[in-house]
Design a protein around this motif. Structure first.
Motif, PDB file in Angstrom:
ATOM      1  N   PRO A   1       0.832  -1.207   0.000  1.00  0.00           N
ATOM      2  CA  PRO A   1       0.000   0.000   0.000  1.00  0.00           C
ATOM      3  C   PRO A   1       0.867   1.258   0.000  1.00  0.00           C
ATOM      4  CG  PRO A   1      -0.811  -1.599   1.594  1.00  0.00           C
ATOM      5  CD  PRO A   1       0.510  -2.115   1.125  1.00  0.00           C
ATOM      6  N   SER A   2       0.610   2.157  -0.941  1.00  0.00           N
ATOM      7  CA  SER A   2       1.422   3.366  -1.072  1.00  0.00           C
ATOM      8  C   SER A   2       0.610   4.458  -1.729  1.00  0.00           C
ATOM      9  CB  SER A   2       2.682   3.089  -1.895  1.00  0.00           C
ATOM     10  OG  SER A   2       2.422   3.160  -3.285  1.00  0.00           O
ATOM     11  N   ASP A   3       1.208   5.652  -1.779  1.00  0.00           N
ATOM     12  CA  ASP A   3       0.600   6.764  -2.513  1.00  0.00           C
ATOM     13  C   ASP A   3       1.195   6.892  -3.903  1.00  0.00           C
ATOM     14  OD1 ASP A   3       3.120   7.876  -2.142  1.00  0.00           O
ATOM     15  OD2 ASP A   3       2.467   9.380  -0.698  1.00  0.00           O
ATOM     16  N   GLY A   4       1.894   5.854  -4.326  1.00  0.00           N
ATOM     17  CA  GLY A   4       2.583   5.855  -5.611  1.00  0.00           C
ATOM     18  C   GLY A   4       4.070   6.056  -5.475  1.00  0.00           C
ATOM     19  N   LEU A   5       4.499   6.692  -4.390  1.00  0.00           N
ATOM     20  CA  LEU A   5       5.917   6.936  -4.134  1.00  0.00           C
ATOM     21  C   LEU A   5       6.335   6.456  -2.747  1.00  0.00           C
ATOM     22  CD1 LEU A   5       6.326  10.545  -5.596  1.00  0.00           C
ATOM     23  CD2 LEU A   5       7.086   8.426  -6.626  1.00  0.00           C
ATOM     24  N   VAL A   6       5.534   6.782  -1.740  1.00  0.00           N
ATOM     25  CA  VAL A   6       5.881   6.479  -0.347  1.00  0.00           C
ATOM     26  C   VAL A   6       4.891   5.459   0.205  1.00  0.00           C
ATOM     27  CG1 VAL A   6       6.163   7.447   1.974  1.00  0.00           C
ATOM     28  CG2 VAL A   6       6.827   8.790  -0.041  1.00  0.00           C
ATOM     29  N   PHE A   7       5.413   4.399   0.833  1.00  0.00           N
ATOM     30  CA  PHE A   7       4.530   3.425   1.459  1.00  0.00           C
ATOM     31  C   PHE A   7       3.667   4.105   2.526  1.00  0.00           C
ATOM     32  CE2 PHE A   7       7.886   0.198   0.273  1.00  0.00           C
ATOM     33  CZ  PHE A   7       7.088  -0.474  -0.649  1.00  0.00           C
ATOM     34  N   THR A   8       2.414   3.686   2.591  1.00  0.00           N
ATOM     35  CA  THR A   8       1.517   4.219   3.608  1.00  0.00           C
ATOM     36  C   THR A   8       2.094   4.005   5.002  1.00  0.00           C
ATOM     37  OG1 THR A   8      -0.400   3.776   2.190  1.00  0.00           O
ATOM     38  CG2 THR A   8      -0.825   4.071   4.541  1.00  0.00           C
ATOM     39  N   ALA A   9       2.694   2.843   5.219  1.00  0.00           N
ATOM     40  CA  ALA A   9       3.274   2.544   6.527  1.00  0.00           C
ATOM     41  C   ALA A   9       4.426   3.472   6.867  1.00  0.00           C
ATOM     42  CB  ALA A   9       3.747   1.091   6.568  1.00  0.00           C
ATOM     43  N   SER A  10       5.149   3.953   5.871  1.00  0.00           N
ATOM     44  CA  SER A  10       6.241   4.895   6.100  1.00  0.00           C
ATOM     45  C   SER A  10       5.693   6.281   6.420  1.00  0.00           C
ATOM     46  CB  SER A  10       7.156   4.968   4.874  1.00  0.00           C
ATOM     47  OG  SER A  10       8.188   5.916   5.052  1.00  0.00           O
ATOM     48  N   ALA A  11       4.713   6.719   5.635  1.00  0.00           N
ATOM     49  CA  ALA A  11       4.129   8.048   5.860  1.00  0.00           C
ATOM     50  C   ALA A  11       3.464   8.149   7.229  1.00  0.00           C
ATOM     51  CB  ALA A  11       3.121   8.371   4.762  1.00  0.00           C
ATOM     52  N   LEU A  12       2.966   7.030   7.763  1.00  0.00           N
ATOM     53  CA  LEU A  12       2.273   7.036   9.044  1.00  0.00           C
ATOM     54  C   LEU A  12       3.133   6.490  10.178  1.00  0.00           C
ATOM     55  CD1 LEU A  12      -1.309   5.866   7.941  1.00  0.00           C
ATOM     56  CD2 LEU A  12      -0.462   8.199   8.271  1.00  0.00           C
ATOM     57  N   ASP A  13       4.437   6.372   9.966  1.00  0.00           N
ATOM     58  CA  ASP A  13       5.353   5.861  10.983  1.00  0.00           C
ATOM     59  C   ASP A  13       5.577   6.943  12.046  1.00  0.00           C
ATOM     60  OD1 ASP A  13       7.402   4.818  12.512  1.00  0.00           O
ATOM     61  OD2 ASP A  13       8.628   4.190  10.811  1.00  0.00           O
ATOM     62  N   THR A  14       5.109   6.693  13.245  1.00  0.00           N
ATOM     63  CA  THR A  14       5.186   7.697  14.320  1.00  0.00           C
ATOM     64  C   THR A  14       6.401   7.517  15.217  1.00  0.00           C
ATOM     65  OG1 THR A  14       3.797   6.338  15.765  1.00  0.00           O
ATOM     66  CG2 THR A  14       2.675   7.965  14.370  1.00  0.00           C
ATOM     67  N   ALA A  15       7.291   6.593  14.881  1.00  0.00           N
ATOM     68  CA  ALA A  15       8.466   6.359  15.724  1.00  0.00           C
ATOM     69  C   ALA A  15       9.284   7.640  15.852  1.00  0.00           C
ATOM     70  CB  ALA A  15       9.333   5.243  15.141  1.00  0.00           C
ATOM     71  N   GLY A  16       9.597   8.031  17.082  1.00  0.00           N
ATOM     72  CA  GLY A  16      10.389   9.219  17.331  1.00  0.00           C
ATOM     73  C   GLY A  16       9.577  10.478  17.530  1.00  0.00           C
ATOM     74  N   TYR A  17       8.277  10.428  17.313  1.00  0.00           N
ATOM     75  CA  TYR A  17       7.438  11.603  17.532  1.00  0.00           C
ATOM     76  C   TYR A  17       7.002  11.640  18.994  1.00  0.00           C
ATOM     77  CZ  TYR A  17       7.040  12.892  12.619  1.00  0.00           C
ATOM     78  OH  TYR A  17       7.308  13.316  11.345  1.00  0.00           O
ATOM     79  N   GLY A  18       7.301  12.738  19.679  1.00  0.00           N
ATOM     80  CA  GLY A  18       6.987  12.839  21.100  1.00  0.00           C
ATOM     81  C   GLY A  18       5.507  12.913  21.393  1.00  0.00           C
TER      82      GLY A  18
END
Length: 424
Positions: free
Chosen positions: A376-393
């Motif tokens: 699953p992607s937006d054509g360039l970036v995987f959805t899982a990458s765009a929604l990866d919250t690791a490191g967000y406080g």
């Protein structure tokens, strides 16, 4: 003979989409904005009534030692174009210490927290935020003449945008330019903090500033961001260039007829019987040339999750390194080791005081390119990458707009509505 794949990938990373080990420094949020712009910034030019809904465009020079003259492809594919050449003083290959600050109509009369828009790779603030149809590559068959900038301004926001000197430039230098733009906006408006909206590769520069991931000569985060909104940002990185065999080299390699301003995963390639090198078009530096440092900084491996596109020529050696039938290269891990920012950004973390929001698209239908179809992607970036919250406080929210592709995330009404809701 024209290769049939090339018709699918003649325009890669249009508006899409770093060795380092900095010690993150988090500054406290200031109570008030600076009274004047920093002394190391020089305003070199101002352009009134530039069109596209902007009230003015200014060119600034950051005199801090450390900024460099980055390298550009020899054939001009990465040069500034259109009105940006004028804004950069008639220079197609600007020094990376220079940047443009766009001010939308109403910046001096509206109220509330100002907004700074940060564009992505191979793009500019005009096309990305104000006139998606400027170059005909907006991600849809019909492109609007207005975008996020006008919509937010009409909703009462004080809207600004940054324009980077290098379309594929180093994200650490671009992060420092983001900090410069924030300082200028705060001095001009009196606002103690600014909201950041960053799209695609621009997310990495924006996040690097907020996380104090910086070069040795750079400035640390100044507590100047209230909210961070990412649109199709590669929060978890991407391996798009490496995962599809020779596709990117066919699109970029001049000897094979390629013209896209995108990086190649290879060091050598056979074109029409000739084994050639194109050192300035690689993800990795070669022959003293390095024209795509910003793409190297976005890399992370996804082969363990989605595999590698085995339908493409030289798919194994492209991803893992070695000599293939037509191509040779060192593989994605060597490029990650040479300077990806994804792991350092996650380790540094976005301060908890910065409320963050992540938006992803779910439609892999960007016209004119080889769409990312391994998952699953937006054509360039995987959805899982765009929604990866690791490191967000502090994560204020995430959203998936399944009907939008990567390009549409910056201008579609659904995306604008979501951004408006998050900004408040």
């Amino acid at each position: 003979m024209r290769h049939p794949l090339r018709s699918l990938i003649t325009a890669l990373l249009a508006g899409a989409l770093l060795a380092l080990g900095p010690v993150p420094v988090q500054a406290a949020t200031p109570a008030t904005a600076p009274a004047t712009a920093p002394a190391y910034l020089t305003r070199e030019a101002v352009f009134g009534a530039p069109g596209n809904g902007w009230a003015q465009v200014e060119r600034y020079l950051d005199g801090t030692p450390g900024f460099t003259q980055e390298q550009y492809p020899d054939d001009g594919r990465g040069d500034q174009d259109g009105a940006r050449v004028t804004y950069f003083g008639g220079v197609g290959r600007p020094f990376s210490g220079r940047f443009l600050l766009y001010s939308a109509a109403g910046w001096d009369t509206a109220a509330g927290t100002p907004v700074l828009l940060v564009h992505g790779a191979n793009d500019n603030a005009d096309r990305a935020w104000a006139n998606p149809g400027e170059s005909g590559s907006c991600g849809a068959s019909s492109c609007p003449a207005t975008g996020m900038a006008q919509a937010l301004a009409a909703a009462g926001h004080r809207v600004f945008a940054i324009g980077f000197a290098h379309k594929q430039g180093d994200d650490l230098m671009q992060a420092q330019a983001v900090g410069d733009a924030l300082a200028l906006i705060r001095a001009r408006t009196g606002a103690p903090q600014v909201d950041l909206v960053a799209w695609s590769k621009g997310e990495v520069a924006a996040r690097a500033w907020v996380s104090s991931v910086k070069p040795s000569w750079g400035r640390s985060y100044a507590g100047d961001v209230r909210r961070l909104v990412t649109l199709g940002g590669p929060n978890g990185g991407l391996d798009y260039v490496y995962a599809h065999g020779w596709a990117f080299s066919l699109a970029t390699w001049p000897a094979c007829g390629g013209t896209a301003n995108a990086p190649s995963p290879h060091l050598y390639m056979t074109c029409y019987g000739s084994y050639t090198a194109q050192p300035c078009l690689g993800v990795l530096p070669g022959g003293g040339r390095d024209c795509f440092p910003g793409q190297r900084q976005l890399l992370a491996r996804w082969d363990g999750t989605y595999g590698v596109d085995g339908t493409m020529q030289d798919w194994w050696t492209t991803y893992y390194g070695g000599q293939g039938y037509y191509t040779s290269g060192r593989g994605i891990q060597a490029a990650i080791d040479a300077g990806s920012l994804i792991a350092p950004l996650k380790r540094a973390g976005v301060p908890a005081a910065v409320r963050s929001y992540l938006l992803a698209g779910g439609s892999a239908d960007v016209p004119g390119i080889l769409n990312e179809n391994r998952g699953p992607s937006d054509g360039l970036v995987f959805t899982a990458s765009a929604l990866d919250t690791a490191g967000y406080g502090t994560v204020g929210g995430t959203a998936l707009l399944s009907g939008l592709n990567h390009m549409e995330l910056a201008w579609a009404p659904e995306a604008i509505g979501q951004v408006r809701a998050w900004l408040g």
